[in-house]
Enzyme design. Structure first.
Site, PDB file in Angstrom:
ATOM      1  N   ARG A  30       0.183  31.735  70.621  1.00  0.00           N
ATOM      2  CA  ARG A  30      -1.089  31.706  71.347  1.00  0.00           C
ATOM      3  C   ARG A  30      -2.042  32.790  70.847  1.00  0.00           C
ATOM      4  O   ARG A  30      -3.256  32.580  70.816  1.00  0.00           O
ATOM      5  CB  ARG A  30      -0.822  31.860  72.849  1.00  0.00           C
ATOM      6  CG  ARG A  30      -0.204  30.598  73.478  1.00  0.00           C
ATOM      7  CD  ARG A  30       0.409  30.923  74.838  1.00  0.00           C
ATOM      8  NE  ARG A  30       0.879  29.736  75.554  1.00  0.00           N
ATOM      9  CZ  ARG A  30       2.049  29.141  75.329  1.00  0.00           C
ATOM     10  NH1 ARG A  30       2.858  29.587  74.381  1.00  0.00           N
ATOM     11  NH2 ARG A  30       2.418  28.083  76.048  1.00  0.00           N
ATOM     12  N   GLY A  98       7.548  22.925  68.429  1.00  0.00           N
ATOM     13  CA  GLY A  98       7.030  22.046  69.475  1.00  0.00           C
ATOM     14  C   GLY A  98       5.848  22.678  70.184  1.00  0.00           C
ATOM     15  O   GLY A  98       4.872  21.998  70.517  1.00  0.00           O
ATOM     16  N   SER A 171       6.173  21.641  82.433  1.00  0.00           N
ATOM     17  CA  SER A 171       6.154  22.012  81.011  1.00  0.00           C
ATOM     18  C   SER A 171       4.928  22.861  80.721  1.00  0.00           C
ATOM     19  O   SER A 171       3.790  22.405  80.877  1.00  0.00           O
ATOM     20  CB  SER A 171       6.128  20.761  80.128  1.00  0.00           C
ATOM     21  OG  SER A 171       5.762  21.098  78.799  1.00  0.00           O
ATOM     22  N   GLN A 173       3.969  23.692  77.868  1.00  0.00           N
ATOM     23  CA  GLN A 173       3.289  23.144  76.689  1.00  0.00           C
ATOM     24  C   GLN A 173       2.302  22.055  77.097  1.00  0.00           C
ATOM     25  O   GLN A 173       1.181  21.997  76.584  1.00  0.00           O
ATOM     26  CB  GLN A 173       4.317  22.592  75.699  1.00  0.00           C
ATOM     27  CG  GLN A 173       5.213  23.671  75.100  1.00  0.00           C
ATOM     28  CD  GLN A 173       6.302  23.100  74.211  1.00  0.00           C
ATOM     29  OE1 GLN A 173       6.390  21.889  74.017  1.00  0.00           O
ATOM     30  NE2 GLN A 173       7.134  23.963  73.664  1.00  0.00           N
ATOM     31  N   ASP A 319      15.140  27.607  77.835  1.00  0.00           N
ATOM     32  CA  ASP A 319      15.560  27.954  76.470  1.00  0.00           C
ATOM     33  C   ASP A 319      16.829  28.802  76.449  1.00  0.00           C
ATOM     34  O   ASP A 319      17.405  29.030  75.383  1.00  0.00           O
ATOM     35  CB  ASP A 319      14.449  28.713  75.744  1.00  0.00           C
ATOM     36  CG  ASP A 319      13.345  27.781  75.266  1.00  0.00           C
ATOM     37  OD1 ASP A 319      13.641  26.595  75.022  1.00  0.00           O
ATOM     38  OD2 ASP A 319      12.201  28.233  75.151  1.00  0.00           O
ATOM     39  N   LYS A 346      15.062  18.931  73.865  1.00  0.00           N
ATOM     40  CA  LYS A 346      14.663  20.129  73.132  1.00  0.00           C
ATOM     41  C   LYS A 346      14.905  19.875  71.637  1.00  0.00           C
ATOM     42  O   LYS A 346      14.975  18.727  71.206  1.00  0.00           O
ATOM     43  CB  LYS A 346      15.426  21.347  73.658  1.00  0.00           C
ATOM     44  CG  LYS A 346      15.154  21.664  75.130  1.00  0.00           C
ATOM     45  CD  LYS A 346      13.685  21.942  75.440  1.00  0.00           C
ATOM     46  CE  LYS A 346      13.250  23.308  75.005  1.00  0.00           C
ATOM     47  NZ  LYS A 346      11.841  23.579  75.391  1.00  0.00           N
TER      48      LYS A 346
END
EC number: 2.5.1.19
Length: 435
Positions: A30, A98, A171, A173, A319, A346
């Site tokens: 980011r 991802g 999520s 993302q 994760d 994942k």
């Protein structure tokens, strides 16, 4: 990271000393993205020198952003402004990332030019409709393969409209992709999640001067805002620290200090889970870096007991499950995981890969569609593990080898460099036997 294609892990020494874990991957991605879109020049310190994050930096170079590397883990990004990106002359390769691909889908949906996002074999099999769906509701035009996987062909020149998006999946993302598209949309864009996820995007957009309202599980911003350059210090990556938190907890005689680890509250579910199992982990020297809370984590060996992992923790440790499964192997009794279906999409099907690997070492694992019951307290034996190119599976079994009664061979480890370059070197310096 060497060019080795496998590791041999055996029982090593008690883990001792003080370790500096590489920078947070999510924050590194980011920081480059937002610095590229900002007006002015941003300095980034602690940037993760992993293949995923370098891929993101390379993509912004292709999009016309000048990025300098004065030294390892530093970047100077000369921002081009929210409307200054240029059409690339070739596909944009996200590698294994991802995060990179999904956030870029949102960011690029509002550009004037067409582009194509591609990835490696693993990323090319991952689901993208969860992102392309809401983006198309905003007016984006993004083509995928027929099964919703990459490559993503993003059509430029679309007029985006803000939406109120109730995300069906928890999520970060997906949320981030919608918010980034929202910067280019008419009106306001809001996202509400079924469970709060990591708020790196919200915290960092705020640090770059964007007026964004956010609270756990909710975020709202209006389109047309500009970003102001700022300097970012990237904290140490909690997901990378997780392997050493588990290893020092289960290897007798261990005591490790992990310096200035990022403790974003939506990221640290594993800390609570390990403490629930009896782990001895203390936090010292708290501070803040780049809008993120950090602290030294001091972890000492402790006898762990199996536990039922609260489902509320699952999104905050998605994760870290490979590492948790190894902690469960060392714990007395049963550890029960439910509500973790996300693990099947994942980098690999992490539930299946961990269950298969632990069974190969002699442990009983009862797998369900969205979790597992792990029967701990056994001495793991020798075996060969297929990591399926998944960096976190590979590192988890490197730990398992340290408590096994034999030799654990871990195949297909090249992707460890995507998130944790020189994991093996750092592990050996602390006491691992890893060849």
């Amino acid at each position: 990271m060497s060019n080795a294609q496998h590791w041999i892990a055996r029982k090593g020494q008690p883990l001792q000393g003080s370790l500096t874990i590489p920078g947070d991957k999510s924050v590194s991605h980011r920081s480059v993205m937002f610095a590229a879109l900002a007006d002015g020049t941003s300095h980034i310190d602690g940037f993760l020198e992993g293949e995923d994050t370098r891929a993101t930096a390379r993509i912004f170079s292709q999009l016309g952003v000048r990025i300098e590397t004065p030294s390892a883990s530093q970047r100077v990004v000369h921002g081009v402004g929210i409307d200054g990106l240029q059409a690339p002359s070739a596909p944009l390769d996200c590698g294994n990332a991802g995060t990179g691909m999904r956030l870029l889908a949102g960011l690029l949906a509002g550009q004037a030019f067409d582009c194509t996002l591609v990835g490696d074999e693993s990323l090319s099999g991952r689901p993208m409709r969860r992102v392309t769906g809401p983006l198309s509701q905003m007016g984006a035009k993004i083509d995928t393969e027929s099964d919703g996987t990459p490559p993503l062909h993003v059509h430029g020149g679309q007029s985006l409209q803000g939406i109120d998006f109730a995300s069906p999946v928890a999520s970060a993302q997906v949320k981030s992709a919608v918010l980034l598209a929202g910067l280019y949309a008419q009106g306001e864009t809001s996202v509400v999640e079924p469970h709060p996820t990591r708020d790196y995007t919200e915290r960092m957009l705020s640090a770059f001067g964007v007026d964004i309202e956010f609270s756990p599980g909710k975020a709202r911003l209006r389109g047309g805002q500009r970003l102001r350059a700022t300097d970012i210090v990237v904290p140490a990556d909690f997901s990378s620290a997780a392997f050493f938190l588990v290893a020092a907890s289960i290897i007798p005689g261990s005591e490790l200090r992990l310096k200035q680890v990022g403790l974003n509250p939506r990221r640290t579910g594993l800390l609570y889970a390990l403490r629930l199992m009896g782990a001895d982990i203390t936090e010292e020297n708290p501070a803040e870096q780049g809008g993120e809370p950090v602290a030294d984590l001091v972890v000492r060996h402790a006898p762990l007991k199996g536990a039922r992992i609260p489902e509320a923790l699952v999104p905050d440790m998605i994760d870290e499950f490979p590492a948790l499964f190894v902690a469960a192997a060392a714990a007395e009794g049963q550890t029960v995981v439910t509500g973790a279906a996300e693990l099947r999409v994942k980098e690999s099907d992490r539930l299946a890969a961990m269950a298969t690997g632990l069974r190969a070492l002699g442990m009983q694992v009862d797998e369900t569609e969205e979790g597992a019951t792990l029967h701990g307290g056994v001495t793991l034996g020798s075996g060969t593990i297929e990591s399926h190119g998944d960096h976190r599976i590979a590192m988890a079994f490197a730990i398992a080898g340290q408590i096994s009664g034999g030799e654990v061979r871990i195949n297909d480890i090249a992707n460890v460099a995507t998130s944790f370059p020189d994991f093996d070197g750092l592990a050996r310096s602390a006491g691992f036997d890893l060849a």
